[in-house]
Enzyme design. Structure first.
Site, mmCIF file in Angstrom:
data_model
loop_
_atom_site.group_PDB
_atom_site.id
_atom_site.type_symbol
_atom_site.label_atom_id
_atom_site.label_comp_id
_atom_site.label_asym_id
_atom_site.label_seq_id
_atom_site.Cartn_x
_atom_site.Cartn_y
_atom_site.Cartn_z
ATOM 1 C CG PHE A 19 7.251 -9.646 -29.245
ATOM 2 C CD1 PHE A 19 8.306 -8.765 -29.068
ATOM 3 C CD2 PHE A 19 6.112 -9.472 -28.461
ATOM 4 C CE1 PHE A 19 8.226 -7.726 -28.147
ATOM 5 C CE2 PHE A 19 6.031 -8.444 -27.536
ATOM 6 C CZ PHE A 19 7.086 -7.565 -27.380
ATOM 7 C CB THR B 139 -8.784 -8.506 -9.546
ATOM 8 O OG1 THR B 139 -7.933 -8.715 -8.419
ATOM 9 C CG2 THR B 139 -9.953 -7.626 -9.115
#
Lengths: 505, 505
Positions: B222, B386
């Site tokens: 995972f 960002t």
């Protein structure tokens, strides 16, 4: 030359004022501003002040070289003193005070240290939200529903009532796409349950469980940097090179000629051409056996060059989606939050119905996406990750939205944006060839500069004059002020831009 | 039955204590704890208290139904009063106080409202970091270098000196992969500059600019839920179904038999088989023309079932990587942060040299990855977005690391983990068939329950007894306590687990 002289002559007076302001700031806690007509305004410096010969100054350079031991720092502009920055002004570590018209890549809605946000974060219950970041999808905080209602839901795009928070813009677009792919497959599957083959094949990345779906995007679009969102991004090489990407359809985004009112017919034809290309791509990929489940588009392409298209173009896209069964996602990461004069830029397009997904981040402070009821997952854990956002960001967003409403900041964006655009058009007449294509919606304004090198010069000179700007496209300047940007800030900006352009002529 | 009676009989006394604690808590601000041997311990409730007939209680249910207007809430367990939660105890909105051994999906290193974190966040300079979230890659804060040094760099895995923060685990793995793909292509390209063809083709997702590289992952792994990290994830169907995914190589992760010391030879053979499969996959994909640039693996597979493998297996993987030129990424999102008894779980493997990437998130509070010097991007904006993380998370992490060092919490994890594992082994003997495969490293412990349905029953019953647990794999229980988990907490957990198992027998 007169302009240069004027601009220079102002410096000493500003410097004296600025030094007094710094002294005042250090004795007057930000949390207790003089509550007056607009408390935020009162805290701000009066004008930019540059105290080092160039920016970055020596302290920024030293810090960058220290940081350079641990990571590449070629993208660092300067180091910031966030405690001292205020309103539209960012103060760097060398004591330079710049008018900030890029606001952390368009991510600060109310500039720096807005008293309302400072106050909200001092409350113990809000501090607990910062310290104990929840796994929001499984253990939401007691006030979460209320928080959502007072923040994201209170400004939901018309027609959309579902919302999911996320950590950043890329994750928002990725999960918007996932919601679309689920809905698309649900529609194909109809009422039949998942087959064993689907449930098993998806685990190992194989169809039919992992279907061969594609997603349409537009040339010059920017939607993020994780593999799925990057597949929709068609920006500069350094964003894309060396990274494997799925071969999904890309259509051109209209390249309009400015001023729009002079080139109505040419622009109409251009948009028609792009719409036909969209239809064509959808057909092509369906024939390949990789049907297009949806499309993703910015209302105004930001990083790609502040490219606008008409409402008719977006209406045309929606028509195509409705005819062909595609889902439509607006990426409002850069355009959302009120700066267009409406809370969401796509509200300017008079669409027949709401888009299926509206992704947000940046000045919404939290990532996430609104979505149509039809896209709501039918099982838990389908759209999920450990944090799925951060409720402490909603605490701040709630205050931002209150300020926007109480102070009429969307109307302000419309008026100030128009004033700024008029100023840019004047400069365009004053400096033909050097400045082109002034365009804007609200304060989302931009101009193109003669070429990339001149733009680089201009940005550097403007920064050394105390104005921090961003760029976009091949030679564009991207203006992304905060919602507190006023006419007096525009005046300072235009004045210094004029001086700089005169030098570059 | 005696156990049930005992456990029940304790309730009234606890309840009286708990109510007094709640009163005390509301008059004694968390920020001013009694500074004593271990101030954090003093603030904690003494034992779990359940005041509603079942959890979720009526208030949680009501809130879930309200939240259900806006999003699917099938993954919501209960709503939490984060202000009142303390240390290892989570207090829900109905006033139930649970011993939390899942800690927000393993993401709270020091439990709830640790006084050290509360104090740090009350400082105005740290508040400014929360309010003015920077675009970290371009405008880092004045104290950023120091923050990095005092937090992430002070616990860097041996041999790794470069670090990049990110927003979440998925983004960390995605960007670790990007750093690997860049380095891989750089090695192939040699000293020649980028070709025009590369620079142009990458923009439209085509080779050679977007090369046909693949990435190796392991069955039951995972690594996240964005497209790239999801391609490496092979978990439950609801994580994967309906999402397109690249066809990259997947090798089996060893399925060991427990107790490990009894099945040495079988387990060695199993690991050998998996290593051969890895070699085979790498060859296969190279032949296909989609060479494998790297592999991603968890030191202990978490979500996939708390699957362990021996140091020899990981050493074997590193040998294969070195021979075939693959880069190796450890995903320590769940295993990092000291809970294994070392700061990074892969430190237990005695590798010949450092892995190329170590990705982290969750209890590191910030996402990100450490990387080898060789992987450092040669240009700016290559690994960028960002926010690229959030320095306010490092403010908290700095305090966490101080606490870990000063209070010896890694040694605590080793001791408490061993104590817990011994207890689980006892229960395994007591309830053969019902409990199996007790295993653990530090407090990263797990057991398997007879079947998925019994596990669901057990989790529900344990929650109603005041113990919050997580699950993993087909029928596993995943224990992910905070670093403040002590023997007395283990005793409470084991006592209630025994009672519950007796009921399920």
């Amino acid at each position: 030359m007169a302009q240069v002289f004027l601009s220079r002559s102002r410096k000493p007076a500003n410097l004296i004022w600025y030094q007094a302001w710094l002294r005042w700031q250090s004795t007057s806690p930000l949390a207790q501003p003089v509550h007056d007509v607009s408390p935020a305004d009162r805290l701000e410096p009066r004008a930019p002040v540059v105290v080092t010969p160039e920016i970055p100054g020596p302290r920024s350079k030293e810090l960058a070289s220290r940081l350079g031991q641990y990571q590449n720092t070629d993208a660092v502009h300067f180091f910031v003193d966030y405690e001292r920055s205020q309103g539209n002004y960012v103060v760097d570590v060398d004591g330079n005070c710049l008018l900030d018209i890029f606001t952390q890549i368009a991510s600060l809605p109310l500039g720096y240290n807005h008293p309302r946000l400072v106050k909200a974060m001092q409350k113990p219950e809000n501090l607990a939200t910062v310290i104990n970041r929840p796994a929001l999808g499984s253990y939401p905080p007691v006030d979460y529903v209320e928080r959502l209602q007072n923040s994201l839901l209170s400004v939901a795009p018309p027609g959309l009532h579902q919302v999911q928070t996320m950590g950043c813009g890329s994750c928002s677009v990725e999960n918007g796409m996932k919601a679309i792919n689920m809905a698309y497959q649900r529609r194909i599957r109809g009422p039949r349950p998942y087959s064993d083959e689907e449930l098993q094949s998806c685990i190992v990345n194989r169809s039919p469980g992992s279907p061969k779906l594609s997603f349409l995007s537009f040339a010059n679009g920017f939607h993020g940097r994780t593999m799925g969102s990057l597949a929709l991004t068609h920006a500069k090489w350094y964003v894309k090179l060396d990274f494997p990407a799925p071969d999904w359809p890309i259509a051109e985004f209209p390249q309009l000629r400015y001023p729009l009112e002079e080139f109505t017919q040419e622009n109409q034809q251009e948009e028609q051409r792009c719409l036909e290309q969209v239809r064509d791509r959808i057909e092509q990929w369906a024939k390949r056996g990789e049907p297009v489940s949806g499309m993703c588009i910015e209302p105004i392409q930001g990083d790609g060059g502040d490219n606008h298209a008409s409402p008719a173009f977006f209406q045309g896209l929606q028509d195509i989606c409705d005819e062909t069964g595609l889902y439509m996602m607006f990426d409002e990461v850069q355009t959302g939050g009120g700066v267009s004069g409406k809370y969401w830029a796509h509200e300017h397009f008079n669409l027949r119905h709401a888009p299926h997904v509206v992704a947000f981040s940046k000045r919404m402070l939290s990532g996430g996406f609104y979505f149509a009821d039809e896209l709501r997952p039918t099982e838990g854990y389908r759209i999920f990750n450990t944090w799925t956002g951060d409720p402490s960001r909603l605490v701040l967003l709630e205050q931002v939205i209150k300020e926007v409403k109480e102070e009429g900041l969307m109307a302000n964006a419309t008026l100030v944006g128009r004033y700024m655009l008029d100023g840019l058009r004047m400069l365009q007449c004053e400096f033909p060839g050097l400045v082109r294509n002034a365009r804007g919606l609200g304060t989302l304004c931009a101009v193109d500069i003669r070429d990339a090198n001149t733009r680089a010069d201009l940005l550097r000179k403007m920064r050394n004059r105390g104005v921090n700007l961003g760029m976009c496209g091949v030679s564009g300047i991207r203006l992304r002020p905060s919602l507190l940007f006023k006419r007096r800030h525009v005046d300072i900006f235009l004045d210094r831009l004029r001086t700089t352009l005169a030098e570059l002529k």
